[in-house]
Enzyme design. Structure first.
Site, PDB file in Angstrom:
ATOM      1  CG  HIS A  16      68.939  36.594 -19.179  1.00  0.00           C
ATOM      2  ND1 HIS A  16      69.140  35.111 -19.004  1.00  0.00           N
ATOM      3  CD2 HIS A  16      69.371  37.141 -18.470  1.00  0.00           C
ATOM      4  CE1 HIS A  16      69.976  35.068 -17.851  1.00  0.00           C
ATOM      5  NE2 HIS A  16      70.180  36.343 -17.507  1.00  0.00           N
ATOM      6  CG  HIS A  62      73.438  40.270 -16.344  1.00  0.00           C
ATOM      7  ND1 HIS A  62      72.733  40.668 -15.474  1.00  0.00           N
ATOM      8  CD2 HIS A  62      72.859  39.024 -17.035  1.00  0.00           C
ATOM      9  CE1 HIS A  62      71.715  39.733 -15.248  1.00  0.00           C
ATOM     10  NE2 HIS A  62      71.891  38.892 -15.962  1.00  0.00           N
ATOM     11  CD  GLU A 111      73.209  34.795 -16.195  1.00  0.00           C
ATOM     12  OE1 GLU A 111      72.963  36.089 -16.148  1.00  0.00           O
ATOM     13  OE2 GLU A 111      72.635  33.672 -15.675  1.00  0.00           O
TER      14      GLU A 111
HETATM   15  C1  LIG Z   1      68.907  36.027 -11.523  1.00  0.00           C
HETATM   16  C2  LIG Z   1      70.179  35.160 -11.317  1.00  0.00           C
HETATM   17  C3  LIG Z   1      71.309  35.195 -12.355  1.00  0.00           C
HETATM   18  C4  LIG Z   1      70.580  34.369 -13.634  1.00  0.00           C
HETATM   19  O1  LIG Z   1      70.509  33.411 -13.570  1.00  0.00           O
HETATM   20  O2  LIG Z   1      70.494  34.953 -14.640  1.00  0.00           O
HETATM   21  C5  LIG Z   1      71.817  36.613 -12.512  1.00  0.00           C
HETATM   22  O3  LIG Z   1      71.655  37.216 -13.620  1.00  0.00           O
HETATM   23  S1  LIG Z   1      72.289  37.194 -11.163  1.00  0.00           S
HETATM   24  C6  LIG Z   1      72.809  39.070 -11.527  1.00  0.00           C
HETATM   25  C7  LIG Z   1      73.501  39.466 -10.554  1.00  0.00           C
HETATM   26  N1  LIG Z   1      75.000  38.940 -10.209  1.00  0.00           N
HETATM   27  C8  LIG Z   1      76.117  39.366 -10.345  1.00  0.00           C
HETATM   28  O4  LIG Z   1      76.274  40.310 -11.140  1.00  0.00           O
HETATM   29  C9  LIG Z   1      77.040  38.430  -9.972  1.00  0.00           C
HETATM   30  C10 LIG Z   1      78.489  38.788 -10.705  1.00  0.00           C
HETATM   31  N2  LIG Z   1      78.686  40.155 -10.414  1.00  0.00           N
HETATM   32  C11 LIG Z   1      79.873  40.491  -9.581  1.00  0.00           C
HETATM   33  O5  LIG Z   1      80.581  39.827  -8.943  1.00  0.00           O
HETATM   34  C12 LIG Z   1      80.087  41.973  -9.143  1.00  0.00           C
HETATM   35  O6  LIG Z   1      78.732  42.764  -9.274  1.00  0.00           O
HETATM   36  C13 LIG Z   1      81.231  42.846 -10.349  1.00  0.00           C
HETATM   37  C14 LIG Z   1      80.493  42.672 -11.819  1.00  0.00           C
HETATM   38  C15 LIG Z   1      82.451  42.188 -10.235  1.00  0.00           C
HETATM   39  C16 LIG Z   1      81.008  44.098  -9.803  1.00  0.00           C
HETATM   40  O7  LIG Z   1      81.419  44.393  -8.570  1.00  0.00           O
HETATM   41  P1  LIG Z   1      80.879  45.156  -7.377  1.00  0.00           P
HETATM   42  O8  LIG Z   1      81.750  45.120  -6.189  1.00  0.00           O
HETATM   43  O9  LIG Z   1      79.472  45.150  -7.513  1.00  0.00           O
HETATM   44  O10 LIG Z   1      81.016  46.904  -8.189  1.00  0.00           O
HETATM   45  P2  LIG Z   1      82.331  47.624  -8.388  1.00  0.00           P
HETATM   46  O11 LIG Z   1      82.007  49.124  -8.595  1.00  0.00           O
HETATM   47  O12 LIG Z   1      83.657  47.218  -7.520  1.00  0.00           O
HETATM   48  O13 LIG Z   1      82.841  47.188  -9.905  1.00  0.00           O
HETATM   49  C17 LIG Z   1      83.980  46.979 -10.544  1.00  0.00           C
HETATM   50  C18 LIG Z   1      84.121  47.507 -11.876  1.00  0.00           C
HETATM   51  O14 LIG Z   1      83.160  46.975 -12.880  1.00  0.00           O
HETATM   52  C19 LIG Z   1      82.288  47.988 -13.198  1.00  0.00           C
HETATM   53  N3  LIG Z   1      80.945  47.308 -13.118  1.00  0.00           N
HETATM   54  C20 LIG Z   1      80.068  46.763 -12.254  1.00  0.00           C
HETATM   55  N4  LIG Z   1      79.049  46.282 -12.655  1.00  0.00           N
HETATM   56  C21 LIG Z   1      78.936  46.454 -13.945  1.00  0.00           C
HETATM   57  C22 LIG Z   1      78.318  46.073 -14.917  1.00  0.00           C
HETATM   58  N5  LIG Z   1      76.884  45.236 -14.595  1.00  0.00           N
HETATM   59  N6  LIG Z   1      78.270  46.301 -16.306  1.00  0.00           N
HETATM   60  C23 LIG Z   1      79.611  46.768 -16.585  1.00  0.00           C
HETATM   61  N7  LIG Z   1      80.637  47.248 -15.755  1.00  0.00           N
HETATM   62  C24 LIG Z   1      80.409  46.877 -14.480  1.00  0.00           C
HETATM   63  C25 LIG Z   1      82.283  48.927 -12.485  1.00  0.00           C
HETATM   64  O15 LIG Z   1      81.867  50.215 -12.908  1.00  0.00           O
HETATM   65  C26 LIG Z   1      83.461  49.181 -11.934  1.00  0.00           C
HETATM   66  O16 LIG Z   1      84.395  49.753 -12.680  1.00  0.00           O
HETATM   67  P3  LIG Z   1      85.487  51.087 -12.606  1.00  0.00           P
HETATM   68  O17 LIG Z   1      84.626  52.010 -11.848  1.00  0.00           O
HETATM   69  O18 LIG Z   1      86.127  51.444 -13.747  1.00  0.00           O
HETATM   70  O19 LIG Z   1      86.342  50.284 -11.408  1.00  0.00           O
HETATM   71 CO   LIG Z   2      71.103  36.943 -15.620  1.00  0.00          CO
END
Ligand SMILES: CC[C@@H](C(=O)O)C(=O)SCCNC(=O)CCNC(=O)[C@H](O)C(C)(C)COP(=O)(O)OP(=O)(O)OC[C@H]1O[C@@H](n2cnc3c(N)ncnc32)[C@H](O)[C@@H]1OP(=O)(O)O
Ligand SMILES: [Co+2]
Length: 139
Positions: A8, A81, A130
């Site tokens: 997905h 993602h 993922e």
């Molecule tokens: C439905 C259930 C399951 C399934 O079975 O399919 C799912 O899909 S659940 C989906 C939601 N769950 C998750 O996303 C879990 C994993 N994610 C995380 O651990 C955090 O969200 C993260 C990815 C580590 C981001 O941390 P966060 O604290 O939310 O944000 P930051 O602003 O600190 O992010 C750090 C850095 O990463 C960039 N970033 C954040 N999210 C994304 C993204 N989706 N795609 C690309 N880049 C992302 C963010 O911009 C920051 O970058 P810099 O600003 O350059 O530091």
């Molecule tokens: Co998912």
């Protein structure tokens, strides 16, 4: 490890209902089933089927939801993602770690009832990725 099927594409949204309305109006598409809560993942989820994959609409569930910050930066929502299948989740995790990719937390049960984990976007060319164990019924 081979690159598995694209299971997905995750799309974060402030409102699953409003997003479904877009799929209905623009594509004539209906959801795969009703939206449901996944408290362990901090999201509410609803799938829309495509011919070869699925769109996973995710809405925050609670203030500690992992998609809260993403929606603060992208208030309309957006592509969040991609999810690829693997045959065995623990072997996949070990292989990613051995190659130096950061895994975000431990494998958890995902929306399809099998274990999933996430690879840090900074270790995957900026794409939050993922990894999901293929459901046994798909074999
Ligand atoms: C439905 C259930 C399951 C399934 O079975 O399919 C799912 O899909 S659940 C989906 C939601 N769950 C998750 O996303 C879990 C994993 N994610 C995380 O651990 C955090 O969200 C993260 C990815 C580590 C981001 O941390 P966060 O604290 O939310 O944000 P930051 O602003 O600190 O992010 C750090 C850095 O990463 C960039 N970033 C954040 N999210 C994304 C993204 N989706 N795609 C690309 N880049 C992302 C963010 O911009 C920051 O970058 P810099 O600003 O350059 O530091
Ligand atoms: Co998912």
């Amino acid at each position: 490890m081979n690159l598995g099927r694209l299971n997905h594409v995750g799309v974060a949204t402030p409102s699953i209902e409003k997003n479904l309305e877009l799929y209905r109006t623009l594509f004539g598409a209906e959801p795969h089933g009703p939206a449901f809560d996944l408290p362990a993942q901090g999201v509410r989820v609803c799938f829309v089927d495509t011919p070869n994959s699925q769109i996973e609409l995710i809405e925050p569930l609670g203030e500690n939801s992992p998609i809260v910050k993403f929606l603060e930066k992208n208030p309309l929502g957006g592509q969040h993602h991609v999810c690829f299948e693997v045959p065995e989740i623990h072997a996949a995790k070990a292989e990613f770690e051995e190659k130096g990719a950061r895994i975000l937390g431990e494998p958890r049960i995902g929306a399809h009832g099998t274990l999933v984990f996430f690879v840090h976007p900074k270790d995957m060319g900026g794409v939050l990725t993922e990894i999901m164990e293929t459901p046994k019924s798909a074999h």
